[in-house]
Design an enzyme around this catalytic site. Structure first.
Site, PDB file in Angstrom:
ATOM      1  N   SER A 262       0.854  -1.180   0.000  1.00 45.68           N
ATOM      2  CA  SER A 262       0.000   0.000   0.000  1.00 45.68           C
ATOM      3  C   SER A 262       0.895   1.237   0.000  1.00 45.68           C
ATOM      4  O   SER A 262       1.935   1.254  -0.649  1.00 45.68           O
ATOM      5  CB  SER A 262      -0.932  -0.036   1.214  1.00 45.68           C
ATOM      6  OG  SER A 262      -1.756   1.110   1.264  1.00 45.68           O
TER       7      SER A 262
ATOM      8  N   TYR B 233      -5.392   7.959  -5.998  1.00 42.63           N
ATOM      9  CA  TYR B 233      -4.319   7.089  -5.502  1.00 42.63           C
ATOM     10  C   TYR B 233      -4.585   6.721  -4.049  1.00 42.63           C
ATOM     11  O   TYR B 233      -4.452   5.558  -3.661  1.00 42.63           O
ATOM     12  CB  TYR B 233      -2.976   7.807  -5.641  1.00 42.63           C
ATOM     13  CG  TYR B 233      -1.789   6.980  -5.208  1.00 42.63           C
ATOM     14  CD1 TYR B 233      -1.415   5.832  -5.917  1.00 42.63           C
ATOM     15  CD2 TYR B 233      -1.023   7.343  -4.107  1.00 42.63           C
ATOM     16  CE1 TYR B 233      -0.324   5.069  -5.527  1.00 42.63           C
ATOM     17  CE2 TYR B 233       0.073   6.597  -3.711  1.00 42.63           C
ATOM     18  CZ  TYR B 233       0.414   5.457  -4.421  1.00 42.63           C
ATOM     19  OH  TYR B 233       1.497   4.703  -4.028  1.00 42.63           O
TER      20      TYR B 233
ATOM     21  N   LYS C 144      -5.008   2.952  -2.419  1.00 44.97           N
ATOM     22  CA  LYS C 144      -4.080   2.454  -1.404  1.00 44.97           C
ATOM     23  C   LYS C 144      -4.806   2.125  -0.095  1.00 44.97           C
ATOM     24  O   LYS C 144      -4.418   1.180   0.603  1.00 44.97           O
ATOM     25  CB  LYS C 144      -2.966   3.464  -1.172  1.00 44.97           C
ATOM     26  CG  LYS C 144      -2.040   3.689  -2.374  1.00 44.97           C
ATOM     27  CD  LYS C 144      -1.160   2.487  -2.659  1.00 44.97           C
ATOM     28  CE  LYS C 144      -1.607   1.621  -3.776  1.00 44.97           C
ATOM     29  NZ  LYS C 144      -0.667   0.477  -4.032  1.00 44.97           N
TER      30      LYS C 144
END
Length: 322
Positions: free
Chosen positions: A156, A183, A187
């Site tokens: 992650s 993003y 994650k």
């Protein structure tokens, strides 16, 4: 005596004295950066590594030294996997299941970062579709191959602090697209996926964890604008100064890959299972600043009910139940 590792530990330091002979490990994203280094050090310590990559020719070039450096019975073979195509994901997973050989560890390392707005082959927003949904289908399809005592390690990022997942609008159909928010969502999804996978599989001795590798100058930042990294570092260091911390330091690729191999083979299963790791240790929950200098994982990323909801939404999106 147990050795304590930290932010500057390298893959070889973490695995010093560790014999991985007989272990079989799958690593996604072995055409550059962290994936190549992770595969290299595992093969050098005796593991039989299966490296997955979208571009096999690029992966062949990138892993030539890693394959040459395999030792103690270690090896590195490559398979094709395009996480932005569920057709590719399912074909790759089906081939592995048909082969039938088990894995001790699966390291879901591949990913994209801050891409322009776009969609995967199946119509998912690029970052969420590639970083989360591609791995979600792939890992679940090969879950039966992860041997008892094995682990899933999801790479992650501290970028998860930029945003929780949005289960009502995962494809930015109603929300203005922001590359870093996208993003962050993907994650966070990597962490929540590990939380729920761990809950579902720990009864058979398979544990799952997620991690932040650290800030490393790799190809992952190729979509950022010229000067954007420099401006970001200025902001990070200004924040660090207000917190009384030293300026940001890039990690080397070997330091960035260290937490992956630590979480896979060194950290205790009950310690890392269902948790988030960084700098070769389990991280604590923080509600503090977003920046990537200070450690910590957001509370929403470890919430078990949130993880179940993401799992259900992911199944709905890919049209497959696990």
């Amino acid at each position: 005596m147990t050795t304590t590792f930290g932010a500057t530990s390298t893959t070889d330091e973490v695995l010093q004295g560790v014999d991985l002979s007989g272990k079989r490990v799958l690593v996604t994203g072995v055409s550059a950066g962290l994936g190549v280094e992770t595969a290299r050090t595992l093969a050098a310590h005796g593991a039989k590594v299966v490296g997955a990559a979208r571009d096999l020719a690029k992966a062949e070039r990138a892993t030539s030294e890693a394959r040459a450096g395999a030792a103690n019975g270690g090896s590195l073979e490559l398979i094709e996997l395009d996480l932005a195509s569920l057709k590719s994901v399912r074909a790759c997973a089906d081939a592995l299941v048909a082969d039938g050989r088990p894995f001790d560890v699966v390291i879901a390392n591949a990913g994209v970062m801050r891409t322009p707005f776009g969609h995967t082959e199946d119509g998912f927003e690029t970052q969420f579709g590639t970083n989360h949904l591609g791995h979600f289908v792939f890992v679940n399809r090969i879950a039966s191959l992860i041997a008892p005592g094995g682990r899933l390690v999801n790479v992650s990022s501290a970028g998860h602090r930029y945003s929780d997942v949005d289960l009502d609008d995962p494809n930015f159909e109603r929300t203005p697209y922001e590359p870093m928010v996208s993003y962050g969502r993907s994650k966070t999804a990597n962490i929540l996926f590990a939380v729920e996978f761990d809950r579902r599989h720990k009864s058979r001795g398979v544990r799952a964890t997620a991690l932040h590798p650290g800030g490393i100058p790799t190809e992952l930042a190729r979509h950022m604008e010229p000067g954007e990294i420099e401006r970001m570092l200025e902001q990070i260091n200004a924040q660090a100064a207000t917190e009384g911390q030293p300026p940001f330091q890039w990690k080397t690729v070997s330091q960035g890959s260290a937490t992956s191999v630590w979480a896979a083979f060194v950290g205790q299963a009950d310690e890392v299972g269902g948790r988030y790791c960084e700098n070769c240790h389990v991280s604590s929950v923080t509600d503090g600043t977003i920046g990537i200098i200070s450690e910590g994982v957001r509370r929403y990323a470890l919430d078990p009910e949130h993880a179940k909801a993401l799992w259900a939404k992911s199944e709905e999106m890919v049209g497959e139940r696990f």
